[in-house]
Design a protein around this motif. Structure first.
Motif, mmCIF file in Angstrom:
data_model
loop_
_atom_site.group_PDB
_atom_site.id
_atom_site.type_symbol
_atom_site.label_atom_id
_atom_site.label_comp_id
_atom_site.label_asym_id
_atom_site.label_seq_id
_atom_site.Cartn_x
_atom_site.Cartn_y
_atom_site.Cartn_z
ATOM 1 N N LYS A 7 -43.973 4.019 109.146
ATOM 2 C CA LYS A 7 -44.477 5.157 108.365
ATOM 3 C C LYS A 7 -43.963 5.073 106.929
ATOM 4 O O LYS A 7 -42.774 4.846 106.702
ATOM 5 N N GLY A 151 -44.620 17.649 105.272
ATOM 6 C CA GLY A 151 -43.733 16.643 105.858
ATOM 7 C C GLY A 151 -44.236 16.112 107.193
ATOM 8 O O GLY A 151 -43.568 15.334 107.870
ATOM 9 N N ASP A 154 -44.357 12.376 109.384
ATOM 10 C CA ASP A 154 -43.333 11.879 110.308
ATOM 11 C C ASP A 154 -43.765 12.158 111.747
ATOM 12 O O ASP A 154 -43.591 11.335 112.647
ATOM 13 N N GLY A 209 -34.488 17.733 104.897
ATOM 14 C CA GLY A 209 -35.905 17.413 104.722
ATOM 15 C C GLY A 209 -36.264 15.965 104.989
ATOM 16 O O GLY A 209 -37.431 15.590 104.893
ATOM 17 N N VAL A 210 -35.287 15.143 105.349
ATOM 18 C CA VAL A 210 -35.593 13.723 105.524
ATOM 19 C C VAL A 210 -36.542 13.487 106.697
ATOM 20 O O VAL A 210 -37.329 12.536 106.663
HETATM 21 MG MG MG Z 1 -41.093 13.534 104.448
#
Ligand code: MG
Ligand code: ADP
Ligand code: ASP
Length: 595
Positions: A7, A151, A154, A209-210
């Motif tokens: 990704k 986000g 992921d 936030g990773v």
């Molecule tokens: Mg992200």
């Protein structure tokens, strides 16, 4: 032949050179003999740009159109990445969410994945192609385009890895792994080699936030090992797997949510079912509530406080307003100048004084704590927004997070990285007809012989919580849950904690001494309570869990004395005499979701 999902996040495909670099990584993996599925995000800040554009046209754009718009970002990147692969001499086909058969529910901007059809992807892989799938998007029953939430690429990647039975899921991003806290906020943060699903799930949900927290729900449920690494180098990053890095260190990471809002509903009649009415109205808007604290105040009326992301404050207030009359509460107050600072660690539950060390560090830094909630592997505090950075640094330092723990495991030492394949296959096939992201509960249990102590009128100043829990720790009392929240009128708070009932008398003695020292109003204690625990995966993001729990207890006319929620558990403290009934009824109510 092994299959790898790779990704690439927004910064990793931000311009032509980066797109070409991503294409080269995928081609290299293919030439090494792997089947390769890429999942790609929108280029750079494209999603933000699209949001801005929509904002110029309409204050409240229709949710459906918003998803239609935002999904275009990923469509641009997949096409460009596929072109880049072609021009480098390999075969690739780009696919949108609809084209990979990513079926979701119809909650625009927060859609949940129901099923993914793998035939087309597998056919293309068989034909020697690299499949380039658009992240973050899906399609509902009526063929509307949906998105999974910011986000969300992921989650696309880990979900694909799960259903395709991938051997690895690599998350290429602009940091070289998962750090003990956001390295952009704290340069002394340390990259960890290994972090457990449970810790990452909590950290992601508390602001790291990773990774999109829902991607970790998938990883845990289906046993997908995740490798978070830099798209700009070849160094090994962090493995997210079942085991933790250390078996001893109490805290493995810290996180901050800068933009939180606290809402307090004042004067809620203290009868079963009232909180439930409030929380179901909020849950119906799919808003995840955190740090729920209920204090019984005067004349049988309670104040119910909780936090929500500040961007959800407007919707939350509207939801609460809509039931105020029915609930019979007096008023609502809120504060959006607050941040949440949390620590997470899977060894925390078995160690004493973790909470008091955190509170002491905050006190020494002059940080005032407005609210506290704890659960088995996390402690969250609500602090003034202006002190949030200071608070994060203080807690990171007190737990020596910049230092590698002595018993740390490197990821090459982690042997069984993937869950039992047979189990995973069974789960995937069971959930495939149903809903991949459906709530998964692993158990409902009771802890008996508990006692609760509550201190009212705790002065609103730094250091009180630290003093209190240090004194309790020194008396050798082991504390389970802690909640601190608004008492209401005068800015003071009340603090409740639970202990084993054999420790009630000692706890009351200590509490009375603390009361005298800090000039508090009142101490109350009671035994004959029990804790009901609902365990599972992703309980906070499935906003209906707490609501269903409240609803079931209300139907049984059981009052909830304390509650805490985390991604892994929801705990409610209730009358011990009713605990067995409650657990039985909850098992019935949640039967569909119980594994
Ligand atoms: Mg992200
Ligand atoms: P991508 O576009 O690749 O998905 P994100 O911006 O979503 O990238 O996530 C990467 C960012 O997450 C990093 O640049 C970092 O600032 C932030 N971050 C927050 N918490 C952490 C953490 N604990 N470890 C590493 N990065 C973190
Ligand atoms: N492009 C989406 C976002 O910016 C999804 C993602 O990058 O994961 O939120």
């Amino acid at each position: 032949m092994s299959l790898i999902v790779q990704k690439f996040g927004g910064t990793s495909v931000a311009d032509v050179e980066k797109i070409q670099a991503a294409a080269r990584k995928a081609i290299r993996a293919q030439r090494q003999g792997h089947r390769v599925v890429m999942v790609v995000s929108a280029m750079g800040k494209n999603t933000d740009a699209l949001l801005g554009l929509a904002g110029e046209i309409s204050e409240q754009p229709p949710a459906r159109e918003m998803d239609m718009l935002l999904s275009t970002g990923e469509q641009v990147s997949v096409a460009l990445v596929a072109m880049a692969i072609h021009s480098l001499g390999a075969k690739a086909v780009s696919l949108t969410g609809g084209q990979i058969g990513m079926k979701t529910d119809n909650s625009f901007s927060k859609a949940r994945i129901q099923s993914i059809s793998t035939e087309r992807i597998e056919g293309l892989l068989d034909g020697g192609n690299i499949v380039v799938a658009a992240g973050f998007q899906g399609i509902d029953d009526d063929l509307n385009i949906t998105t999974l939430g910011r986000g969300g690429s992921d989650t696309t990647a880990v979900a694909l890895a799960a259903v395709l039975g991938a051997d690895a899921c690599e998350i290429y991003t602009d940091v070289d792994g998962v750090y003990t806290t956001d390295p952009r906020l704290l340069p002394e943060a340390r990259r960890v080699d290994v972090i457990s699903y449970d810790e990452m799930l909590e950290l992601a949900s508390l602001g790291a936030g990773v990774m999109h927290s829902r991607s970790i729900e998938f990883a845990k449920k289906f046993g997908v090992p995740i490798h978070v690494r830099s798209s700009f180098s070849d160094t090994e990053g962090t493995m997210i797997v079942a085991e933790a890095e250390s078996q001893t260190q109490p805290v493995s990471g810290a996180a901050m949510t800068p933009d939180e809002a606290r809402v307090t509903v004042l004067g809620v009649p203290d009868v079963p079912g009232k909180s439930q009415q409030i929380f179901s109205a909020i849950a119906a808007c799919k808003i995840a509530v955190d740090m729920v604290v209920q204090n019984v105040g005067k004349k049988g009326r309670a104040n119910v406080s909780f936090t929500v992301p500040s961007e959800e404050l407007g919707a939350t207030l509207a939801a609460v307003e809509s039931v105020m009359k029915a609930v019979g509460a007096d008023a609502i107050t809120h504060d959006d100048q607050v941040s949440k600072v949390s620590v997470v660690g899977s060894n925390m539950a078995t160690q004493t004084s973790v909470a008091s060390r955190m509170f002491r560090a905050l006190a020494n830094a002059g940080v005032n704590i407005y609210m506290i909630t704890t659960s088995e592997i996390k402690i969250s505090t609500l602090v003034p927004k202006s002190q949030a950075a200071l608070a994060l640094r203080a807690v990171h330092e007190v737990f020596d997070l910049h230092q590698r723990p002595q018993d740390s495991q490197s990821w090459s030492e982690i042997k069984e990285v993937r869950g039992d394949k047979a189990d995973v296959d069974a789960l995937v096939s069971r959930l495939r007809d149903d809903a991949l992201e459906a709530l998964t509960l692993t158990g409902i249990s009771i802890t008996e012989k508990q006692a609760r102590v509550t201190l009212h009128g705790v002065p609103d100043e730094p250091g009180v919580a630290a003093d209190m829990f240090e004194t309790i720790g020194k008396a050798g009392i082991f504390i389970d849950m802690i909640v601190q929240g608004y008492d209401g009128d005068d800015g003071s708070t009340s603090v409740s904690f639970t202990v084993d009932d054999t420790a009630l008398q000692a706890s009351l003695d200590v509490a009375r001494a603390i009361l005298a020292k800090h000039g508090m109003r009142d101490v109350q204690g009671g035994s004959e309570i029990a804790k009901v625990t609902v365990s599972g995966i992703g309980l906070r993001s499935h906003t209906h869990v707490a609501t269903m729990l409240f609803q079931q207890l209300a139907e049984d006319a059981i009052n909830v004395e304390m509650i805490n929620t985390s991604e892994l558990q929801v705990n409610a403290v209730i009358d011990a005499k009713r605990a067995v009934d409650a657990a039985e009824d909850l098992k019935r109510a949640f039967a569909e979701s119980l594994l």
